[in-house]
Design a protein around this motif. Sequence first.
Motif, PDB file in Angstrom:
ATOM      1  N   ARG A  82       0.851  -1.190   0.000  1.00 49.61           N
ATOM      2  CA  ARG A  82       0.000   0.000   0.000  1.00 49.61           C
ATOM      3  C   ARG A  82       0.885   1.238   0.000  1.00 49.61           C
ATOM      4  O   ARG A  82       1.688   1.438   0.909  1.00 49.61           O
ATOM      5  CB  ARG A  82      -0.893  -0.015   1.239  1.00 49.61           C
ATOM      6  CG  ARG A  82      -1.842   1.177   1.334  1.00 49.61           C
ATOM      7  CD  ARG A  82      -2.766   1.048   2.541  1.00 49.61           C
ATOM      8  NE  ARG A  82      -3.635   2.219   2.647  1.00 49.61           N
ATOM      9  CZ  ARG A  82      -3.309   3.332   3.289  1.00 49.61           C
ATOM     10  NH1 ARG A  82      -2.126   3.424   3.874  1.00 49.61           N
ATOM     11  NH2 ARG A  82      -4.149   4.361   3.344  1.00 49.61           N
TER      12      ARG A  82
ATOM     13  N   GLU B 228       1.470   4.888   0.688  1.00 47.82           N
ATOM     14  CA  GLU B 228       0.860   5.893   1.539  1.00 47.82           C
ATOM     15  C   GLU B 228       1.107   7.298   0.982  1.00 47.82           C
ATOM     16  O   GLU B 228       2.020   7.519   0.179  1.00 47.82           O
ATOM     17  CB  GLU B 228       1.403   5.774   2.964  1.00 47.82           C
ATOM     18  CG  GLU B 228       1.034   4.440   3.613  1.00 47.82           C
ATOM     19  CD  GLU B 228       1.308   4.424   5.103  1.00 47.82           C
ATOM     20  OE1 GLU B 228       1.899   5.395   5.620  1.00 47.82           O
ATOM     21  OE2 GLU B 228       0.932   3.426   5.747  1.00 47.82           O
ATOM     22  N   ALA B 229       0.294   8.236   1.444  1.00 48.19           N
ATOM     23  CA  ALA B 229       0.363   9.602   0.921  1.00 48.19           C
ATOM     24  C   ALA B 229       1.733  10.232   1.119  1.00 48.19           C
ATOM     25  O   ALA B 229       2.170  11.063   0.315  1.00 48.19           O
ATOM     26  CB  ALA B 229      -0.711  10.459   1.592  1.00 48.19           C
ATOM     27  N   SER B 230       2.439   9.831   2.171  1.00 46.82           N
ATOM     28  CA  SER B 230       3.731  10.452   2.486  1.00 46.82           C
ATOM     29  C   SER B 230       4.914   9.829   1.747  1.00 46.82           C
ATOM     30  O   SER B 230       6.019  10.378   1.782  1.00 46.82           O
ATOM     31  CB  SER B 230       3.994  10.341   3.991  1.00 46.82           C
ATOM     32  OG  SER B 230       4.100   8.966   4.377  1.00 46.82           O
ATOM     33  N   ASP B 231       4.708   8.688   1.081  1.00 45.78           N
ATOM     34  CA  ASP B 231       5.844   7.945   0.533  1.00 45.78           C
ATOM     35  C   ASP B 231       6.624   8.739  -0.506  1.00 45.78           C
ATOM     36  O   ASP B 231       7.855   8.709  -0.536  1.00 45.78           O
ATOM     37  CB  ASP B 231       5.373   6.616  -0.060  1.00 45.78           C
ATOM     38  CG  ASP B 231       4.962   5.614   1.009  1.00 45.78           C
ATOM     39  OD1 ASP B 231       5.299   5.832   2.194  1.00 45.78           O
ATOM     40  OD2 ASP B 231       4.304   4.616   0.665  1.00 45.78           O
TER      41      ASP B 231
ATOM     42  N   GLU C  91       7.698   7.324  12.151  1.00 46.16           N
ATOM     43  CA  GLU C  91       6.885   7.184  10.938  1.00 46.16           C
ATOM     44  C   GLU C  91       7.761   7.099   9.694  1.00 46.16           C
ATOM     45  O   GLU C  91       7.531   6.254   8.811  1.00 46.16           O
ATOM     46  CB  GLU C  91       5.934   8.374  10.819  1.00 46.16           C
ATOM     47  CG  GLU C  91       4.793   8.366  11.825  1.00 46.16           C
ATOM     48  CD  GLU C  91       4.017   9.674  11.857  1.00 46.16           C
ATOM     49  OE1 GLU C  91       2.869   9.653  12.332  1.00 46.16           O
ATOM     50  OE2 GLU C  91       4.558  10.715  11.408  1.00 46.16           O
TER      51      GLU C  91
ATOM     52  N   ARG D   5       8.294   3.749   7.082  1.00 45.55           N
ATOM     53  CA  ARG D   5       8.007   3.770   5.654  1.00 45.55           C
ATOM     54  C   ARG D   5       9.252   3.500   4.824  1.00 45.55           C
ATOM     55  O   ARG D   5       9.179   2.835   3.782  1.00 45.55           O
ATOM     56  CB  ARG D   5       7.391   5.118   5.251  1.00 45.55           C
ATOM     57  CG  ARG D   5       5.998   5.359   5.800  1.00 45.55           C
ATOM     58  CD  ARG D   5       5.081   4.169   5.616  1.00 45.55           C
ATOM     59  NE  ARG D   5       4.887   3.813   4.202  1.00 45.55           N
ATOM     60  CZ  ARG D   5       4.290   2.697   3.792  1.00 45.55           C
ATOM     61  NH1 ARG D   5       3.846   1.813   4.669  1.00 45.55           N
ATOM     62  NH2 ARG D   5       4.140   2.441   2.503  1.00 45.55           N
TER      63      ARG D   5
END
Length: 334
Positions: free
Chosen positions: A165, A167-170, A201, A205
């Motif tokens: 998945r 994520e928005a921050s990747d 966090e 990631r």
Amino acid sequence: MTLDALDWRLMNDWQRALPLVSRPFDEIARRLDTSEACIIERLQKLLETGAISRIGATCRPNTLAASTLAAVAAPEGQIEEIAAVINAQEGVNHSYERENKWNIWFVATGPTRAFVDDILRRITQQTGLRVLDLRLERPFNVDLGFALDGSNALPQPRAVDMDIRIEASDRAIMQALSEGMTPTACPFADLAARLGQTEAEVLERVRVLAQSGILSRIGLIVRHRALGWRANAMCVFNVPPDEVEACGLALTAVQGVTLCYERRAVPGVWPYTLYCMIHGRSRAETLDVLSQARVAARLVPYEYRVLFSTRCFRQQGALIVAPSSKTSGESHAD
């Protein structure tokens, strides 16, 4: 520049495996029987002298962002002028002059394929030159690491797991790693602060992206030319489609061969589909590796070209997040 054994050990051993912990340089120091302060000081010196370009990561092409290899045939006497036009485009992260009619080669990167297409379109409009768009078809090794001691071949590439998945921050994290981290005691905490996230966090990631293969490596990005590997050549081969995979995989096992991938040909203009990079201290050394590679990968019957790099115009990390979003930490899906 004057480099000692510790400098070379740092650059050789930590191109791919920066410890993904809060204090990575402390862990490196323990393994090298020195202090964290010493490692940070050495890294700062290597950055200042240009031996390394950054401490950061590389993103596997066409996963979180888009990219392509491109080339133009600049007329003699206009090479610097045209290179300046190319390098003025946000998203051009590598550009070189190479020995060929197609003499300026560059990599265009961006958050989407449309963004990359716009870069190529602007270059055509501003220079009046045709741009070869040599899209990646299949990577055999895009690790970008380089054994400075000549002791080992490239590691086999990790398969990419695109089922993870995203994520928005990747993309923001990968953009920051592409630009580079500062050599401080807690570099991931500093990076997290820039992005408005916590260190935990960010580290989580980064570990996920590394395990998936999307983050292809994280560590010291070495400037080979500054360290004496100045006879660098892009070697291209016109290989039948049903032979490309076997030849490409065999090339990755040859010492001295770094990047290796299949790219789309341009019919009637550029028929070559299999590419690799060879780094050497001299042309003779590079050509010797090429001779060995052609035999080992069963490429002897096929037409090929050797394009030695004569000038490096630009070498920096890829553009993953749209420029207008980089400061806000936002990212966009492809």
